[in-house]
Scaffold this motif. Structure first.
Motif, PDB file in Angstrom:
ATOM      1  N   ILE A   1      -2.821   4.198 -13.685  1.00 43.70           N
ATOM      2  CA  ILE A   1      -1.878   3.913 -12.603  1.00 43.70           C
ATOM      3  C   ILE A   1      -0.846   2.903 -13.102  1.00 43.70           C
ATOM      4  O   ILE A   1      -1.201   1.786 -13.470  1.00 43.70           O
ATOM      5  N   PRO A   2       0.437   3.283 -13.106  1.00 45.22           N
ATOM      6  CA  PRO A   2       1.463   2.368 -13.613  1.00 45.22           C
ATOM      7  C   PRO A   2       1.719   1.210 -12.643  1.00 45.22           C
ATOM      8  O   PRO A   2       1.471   1.323 -11.438  1.00 45.22           O
ATOM      9  N   PRO A   3       2.223   0.093 -13.165  1.00 44.01           N
ATOM     10  CA  PRO A   3       2.508  -1.066 -12.312  1.00 44.01           C
ATOM     11  C   PRO A   3       3.424  -0.739 -11.135  1.00 44.01           C
ATOM     12  O   PRO A   3       3.239  -1.280 -10.043  1.00 44.01           O
ATOM     13  N   ALA A   4       4.387   0.148 -11.317  1.00 41.63           N
ATOM     14  CA  ALA A   4       5.304   0.492 -10.226  1.00 41.63           C
ATOM     15  C   ALA A   4       4.546   1.100  -9.039  1.00 41.63           C
ATOM     16  O   ALA A   4       4.915   0.869  -7.885  1.00 41.63           O
ATOM     17  N   THR A   5       3.495   1.846  -9.312  1.00 39.15           N
ATOM     18  CA  THR A   5       2.697   2.429  -8.230  1.00 39.15           C
ATOM     19  C   THR A   5       1.970   1.334  -7.462  1.00 39.15           C
ATOM     20  O   THR A   5       1.919   1.360  -6.228  1.00 39.15           O
ATOM     21  N   TRP A   6       1.407   0.358  -8.182  1.00 39.47           N
ATOM     22  CA  TRP A   6       0.722  -0.751  -7.511  1.00 39.47           C
ATOM     23  C   TRP A   6       1.707  -1.562  -6.668  1.00 39.47           C
ATOM     24  O   TRP A   6       1.394  -1.959  -5.542  1.00 39.47           O
ATOM     25  N   ILE A   7       2.918  -1.776  -7.198  1.00 40.41           N
ATOM     26  CA  ILE A   7       3.947  -2.507  -6.445  1.00 40.41           C
ATOM     27  C   ILE A   7       4.343  -1.712  -5.204  1.00 40.41           C
ATOM     28  O   ILE A   7       4.456  -2.257  -4.106  1.00 40.41           O
ATOM     29  N   GLY A   8       4.541  -0.411  -5.361  1.00 46.31           N
ATOM     30  CA  GLY A   8       4.860   0.437  -4.216  1.00 46.31           C
ATOM     31  C   GLY A   8       3.770   0.414  -3.171  1.00 46.31           C
ATOM     32  O   GLY A   8       4.037   0.386  -1.960  1.00 46.31           O
ATOM     33  N   LEU A   9       2.527   0.396  -3.618  1.00 49.30           N
ATOM     34  CA  LEU A   9       1.397   0.317  -2.698  1.00 49.30           C
ATOM     35  C   LEU A   9       1.436  -0.978  -1.891  1.00 49.30           C
ATOM     36  O   LEU A   9       1.207  -0.976  -0.679  1.00 49.30           O
ATOM     37  N   ILE A  10       1.775  -2.072  -2.535  1.00 50.27           N
ATOM     38  CA  ILE A  10       1.897  -3.352  -1.833  1.00 50.27           C
ATOM     39  C   ILE A  10       3.009  -3.282  -0.783  1.00 50.27           C
ATOM     40  O   ILE A  10       2.854  -3.786   0.335  1.00 50.27           O
ATOM     41  N   VAL A  11       4.110  -2.631  -1.118  1.00 51.82           N
ATOM     42  CA  VAL A  11       5.212  -2.467  -0.159  1.00 51.82           C
ATOM     43  C   VAL A  11       4.750  -1.636   1.038  1.00 51.82           C
ATOM     44  O   VAL A  11       5.044  -1.970   2.196  1.00 51.82           O
ATOM     45  N   ILE A  12       4.024  -0.560   0.784  1.00 52.21           N
ATOM     46  CA  ILE A  12       3.514   0.289   1.871  1.00 52.21           C
ATOM     47  C   ILE A  12       2.585  -0.508   2.776  1.00 52.21           C
ATOM     48  O   ILE A  12       2.680  -0.440   4.012  1.00 52.21           O
ATOM     49  N   ILE A  13       1.690  -1.278   2.187  1.00 51.78           N
ATOM     50  CA  ILE A  13       0.760  -2.087   2.977  1.00 51.78           C
ATOM     51  C   ILE A  13       1.523  -3.141   3.772  1.00 51.78           C
ATOM     52  O   ILE A  13       1.215  -3.391   4.941  1.00 51.78           O
ATOM     53  N   GLY A  14       2.552  -3.727   3.169  1.00 49.92           N
ATOM     54  CA  GLY A  14       3.396  -4.678   3.906  1.00 49.92           C
ATOM     55  C   GLY A  14       4.068  -4.020   5.100  1.00 49.92           C
ATOM     56  O   GLY A  14       4.128  -4.593   6.194  1.00 49.92           O
ATOM     57  N   GLY A  15       4.552  -2.823   4.923  1.00 51.57           N
ATOM     58  CA  GLY A  15       5.156  -2.081   6.032  1.00 51.57           C
ATOM     59  C   GLY A  15       4.165  -1.808   7.142  1.00 51.57           C
ATOM     60  O   GLY A  15       4.482  -1.908   8.334  1.00 51.57           O
ATOM     61  N   ALA A  16       2.945  -1.477   6.764  1.00 51.17           N
ATOM     62  CA  ALA A  16       1.906  -1.240   7.771  1.00 51.17           C
ATOM     63  C   ALA A  16       1.607  -2.500   8.566  1.00 51.17           C
ATOM     64  O   ALA A  16       1.363  -2.439   9.772  1.00 51.17           O
ATOM     65  N   MET A  17       1.654  -3.646   7.900  1.00 46.44           N
ATOM     66  CA  MET A  17       1.418  -4.909   8.615  1.00 46.44           C
ATOM     67  C   MET A  17       2.534  -5.171   9.627  1.00 46.44           C
ATOM     68  O   MET A  17       2.288  -5.678  10.715  1.00 46.44           O
ATOM     69  N   ILE A  18       3.754  -4.779   9.278  1.00 43.93           N
ATOM     70  CA  ILE A  18       4.868  -4.911  10.230  1.00 43.93           C
ATOM     71  C   ILE A  18       4.637  -4.001  11.419  1.00 43.93           C
ATOM     72  O   ILE A  18       4.830  -4.402  12.570  1.00 43.93           O
ATOM     73  N   VAL A  19       4.207  -2.767  11.169  1.00 47.57           N
ATOM     74  CA  VAL A  19       3.905  -1.834  12.259  1.00 47.57           C
ATOM     75  C   VAL A  19       2.814  -2.413  13.173  1.00 47.57           C
ATOM     76  O   VAL A  19       2.919  -2.381  14.383  1.00 47.57           O
ATOM     77  N   GLN A  20       1.756  -2.942  12.541  1.00 53.89           N
ATOM     78  CA  GLN A  20       0.623  -3.444  13.307  1.00 53.89           C
ATOM     79  C   GLN A  20       0.934  -4.735  14.068  1.00 53.89           C
ATOM     80  O   GLN A  20       0.588  -4.888  15.222  1.00 53.89           O
ATOM     81  N   PHE A  21       1.593  -5.669  13.404  1.00 55.28           N
ATOM     82  CA  PHE A  21       1.767  -7.005  13.988  1.00 55.28           C
ATOM     83  C   PHE A  21       3.203  -7.323  14.370  1.00 55.28           C
ATOM     84  O   PHE A  21       3.491  -8.419  14.840  1.00 55.28           O
ATOM     85  N   GLY A  22       4.131  -6.363  14.193  1.00 57.52           N
ATOM     86  CA  GLY A  22       5.549  -6.595  14.458  1.00 57.52           C
ATOM     87  C   GLY A  22       5.883  -7.057  15.849  1.00 57.52           C
ATOM     88  O   GLY A  22       6.788  -7.871  16.054  1.00 57.52           O
TER      89      GLY A  22
END
Length: 119
Positions: free
Chosen positions: A95-116
């Motif tokens: 798994i390349p670093p860009a995928t891990w970074i993208g995953l962190i962005v996706i999880i951050g977006g989910a936190m906005i959806v959940q707690f926004g």
């Protein structure tokens, strides 16, 4: 006040919801993996098994009684994490670093959806 046994009116995450989402993501990623193996190995029974797993995912994830957009907003992050882990540990992908970074962005977006709404 409870709308459903595992969900409050505010749509807060409970342990049961986390378990439902994790199990659903495993079924979805696993079902896709089984279909992939079936197609590559020309094994129709694996394709059918994967389709059954995907059907079960759809039923189970929708037992959480939230607005559809909020439900999938959170679920996508859990699914993305499980999918990357499947790629790494089941398919032995690097798994390349860009995928891990993208995953962190996706999880951050989910936190906005959940707690926004509470920000």
């Amino acid at each position: 006040m409870m709308e459903h046994n595992n969900v409050s009116h505010e749509g807060r995450m409970t342990y049961l919801i986390w378990l439902i989402f994790i199990f659903s993501a495993i079924l979805e990623a696993g079902g896709d993996a089984v279909i992939r193996k079936g197609l590559r190995g020309r094994c129709f029974s694996l394709v059918l098994t994967g389709c059954a797993m995907l059907g079960c995912y759809g039923i189970i994830v929708n037992t959480v009684r939230w607005d559809f957009s909020k439900l999938l907003g959170i679920y996508v992050a859990i699914f993305a994490l499980i999918s990357v882990l499947f790629g790494r540990f089941v398919f032995k992908e690097n798994i390349p670093p860009a995928t891990w970074i993208g995953l962190i962005v996706i999880i951050g977006g989910a936190m906005i959806v959940q707690f926004g709404n509470s920000i």
